[in-house]
Design an enzyme around this catalytic site. Structure first.
Site, PDB file in Angstrom:
ATOM      1  N   SER A  81      43.613  -7.214 -13.472  1.00 52.16           N
ATOM      2  CA  SER A  81      44.059  -7.468 -14.808  1.00 52.16           C
ATOM      3  C   SER A  81      45.172  -8.503 -14.592  1.00 52.16           C
ATOM      4  O   SER A  81      45.939  -8.615 -13.732  1.00 52.16           O
ATOM      5  CB  SER A  81      44.393  -6.223 -15.344  1.00 52.16           C
ATOM      6  OG  SER A  81      43.404  -5.045 -15.290  1.00 52.16           O
TER       7      SER A  81
HETATM    8  N1  SAH Z   1      42.845  -1.927 -11.582  1.00 50.31           N
HETATM    9  C1  SAH Z   1      42.077  -2.835 -10.840  1.00 50.31           C
HETATM   10  C2  SAH Z   1      41.262  -3.893 -11.951  1.00 50.31           C
HETATM   11  C3  SAH Z   1      40.026  -3.065 -12.620  1.00 50.31           C
HETATM   12  S1  SAH Z   1      38.603  -3.881 -12.626  1.00 50.31           S
HETATM   13  C4  SAH Z   1      42.995  -3.734 -10.167  1.00 50.31           C
HETATM   14  O1  SAH Z   1      44.465  -3.364 -10.273  1.00 50.31           O
HETATM   15  O2  SAH Z   1      42.783  -4.905  -9.661  1.00 50.31           O
HETATM   16  C5  SAH Z   1      37.698  -2.507 -13.176  1.00 50.31           C
HETATM   17  C6  SAH Z   1      37.243  -1.840 -11.979  1.00 50.31           C
HETATM   18  O3  SAH Z   1      36.606  -0.631 -12.573  1.00 50.31           O
HETATM   19  C7  SAH Z   1      36.166  -2.792 -11.098  1.00 50.31           C
HETATM   20  O4  SAH Z   1      36.520  -2.824  -9.961  1.00 50.31           O
HETATM   21  C8  SAH Z   1      34.807  -2.048 -11.342  1.00 50.31           C
HETATM   22  O5  SAH Z   1      33.886  -2.018 -10.062  1.00 50.31           O
HETATM   23  C9  SAH Z   1      35.333  -0.538 -11.588  1.00 50.31           C
HETATM   24  N2  SAH Z   1      34.494   0.634 -12.348  1.00 50.31           N
HETATM   25  C10 SAH Z   1      33.392   0.373 -13.296  1.00 50.31           C
HETATM   26  N3  SAH Z   1      32.944   1.457 -13.668  1.00 50.31           N
HETATM   27  C11 SAH Z   1      33.551   2.438 -12.864  1.00 50.31           C
HETATM   28  C12 SAH Z   1      33.336   3.957 -12.826  1.00 50.31           C
HETATM   29  N4  SAH Z   1      32.426   4.421 -13.393  1.00 50.31           N
HETATM   30  N5  SAH Z   1      34.162   4.512 -11.858  1.00 50.31           N
HETATM   31  C13 SAH Z   1      35.208   3.771 -10.968  1.00 50.31           C
HETATM   32  N6  SAH Z   1      35.098   2.625 -11.271  1.00 50.31           N
HETATM   33  C14 SAH Z   1      34.418   1.706 -11.912  1.00 50.31           C
END
Ligand code: SAH
Length: 233
Positions: A81
């Site tokens: 993000s």
């Molecule tokens: N917080 C992260 C960015 C998040 S991007 C950072 O600091 O880099 C969103 C993330 O959520 C992605 O890696 C994606 O694979 C994950 N994601 C999507 N659906 C999910 C689920 N059901 N459970 C856990 N993670 C999930």
């Protein structure tokens, strides 16, 4: 030949510390311009943003953009993000040092590191195994031994360590997952982007006397929260 080698090593000696210093200067600038100037003044949040090396969480080919005012690709169609959103969501959680936080969507591990600077224990769930493993390695290398990563579907939360004083969801479902509501402690706070597949509203929930009170914060754009078949929750 020898002179050429000496020259090369002299250049390396000069440029290597200069590059390392650049990241520190860029990070200071990022915090001043993108975080503090936009109104985030909570000391713990600002300090955490100053401390965490965002560039080590960014893939090498985007590293030169690590402190720019934007999200960046981290592979597997996912993104780290924008720094301001990380700080804003962290600020809304109103964290205390002795608290326990659950993050859904570990991604690069950057948000988890910011949380780990502020609170005692961070639990984070990632559905893409390769991302979870890479985040674990980065967090270990950076010495964040208070971050615990589980590979799985974060829609279900992480029951074993519940309840949590705060929950932060960094991928977007269409609605707040009931297991997360249930795993939030009394007095706990949750920030979560809910809504459509492309645009969502960032929602803040607070649990008082077992009931959740909701406030809408701002419009955001997050990747979807998906199940293990890749369908959006
Ligand atoms: N917080 C992260 C960015 C998040 S991007 C950072 O600091 O880099 C969103 C993330 O959520 C992605 O890696 C994606 O694979 C994950 N994601 C999507 N659906 C999910 C689920 N059901 N459970 C856990 N993670 C999930």
């Amino acid at each position: 030949m020898l002179r050429k080698l000496l020259l090369i090593s002299a250049v390396c000696l000069i440029t290597a510390p200069a590059l390392a210093q650049n990241y520190a200067a860029e990070r200071r600038n990022m915090v001043d311009q993108q975080i503090v100037k936009r109104g985030i003044r909570t000391t713990q949040v600002v300090e955490a943003m100053r401390n965490v090396k965002r560039h080590v969480f960014v893939p090498e080919r985007y590293r030169h953009l690590a402190y720019s005012d934007r999200p960046l690709p981290i592979g597997h169609q996912q993104t780290i993000s924008q720094p301001y959103i990380v700080a804003l969501m962290t600020d809304y959680l109103n964290l205390q040092p002795d608290e326990k936080v659950l993050e859904i969507g570990t991604g690069s591990g950057y948000q988890a590191a910011v949380l780990a600077e502020i609170v005692d224990q961070v639990y984070t769930v990632e559905i893409v195994e390769a991302l979870g493993k890479r985040a674990r390695q980065t967090l270990n290398e950076q010495g964040y031994d208070n971050v615990h990563i589980r590979i799985g579907d974060g829609y279900q939360g992480w029951q074993e360590h519940a309840p949590y004083d705060a929950i932060i969801v960094t991928a977007s479902p269409s609605d707040v997952p009931p297991p997360l509501k249930q795993q939030l402690a009394e007095g706990g706070r949750m920030v979560i982007p809910v809504g459509g597949p492309v645009f969502q509203k960032l929602v803040l929930l607070r649990k008082t006397n077992g009931k959740l009170k909701q406030t809408d914060v701002t419009s955001v754009r997050f990747v979807p929260l998906v199940n293990d078949k890749g369908d959006r929750h």
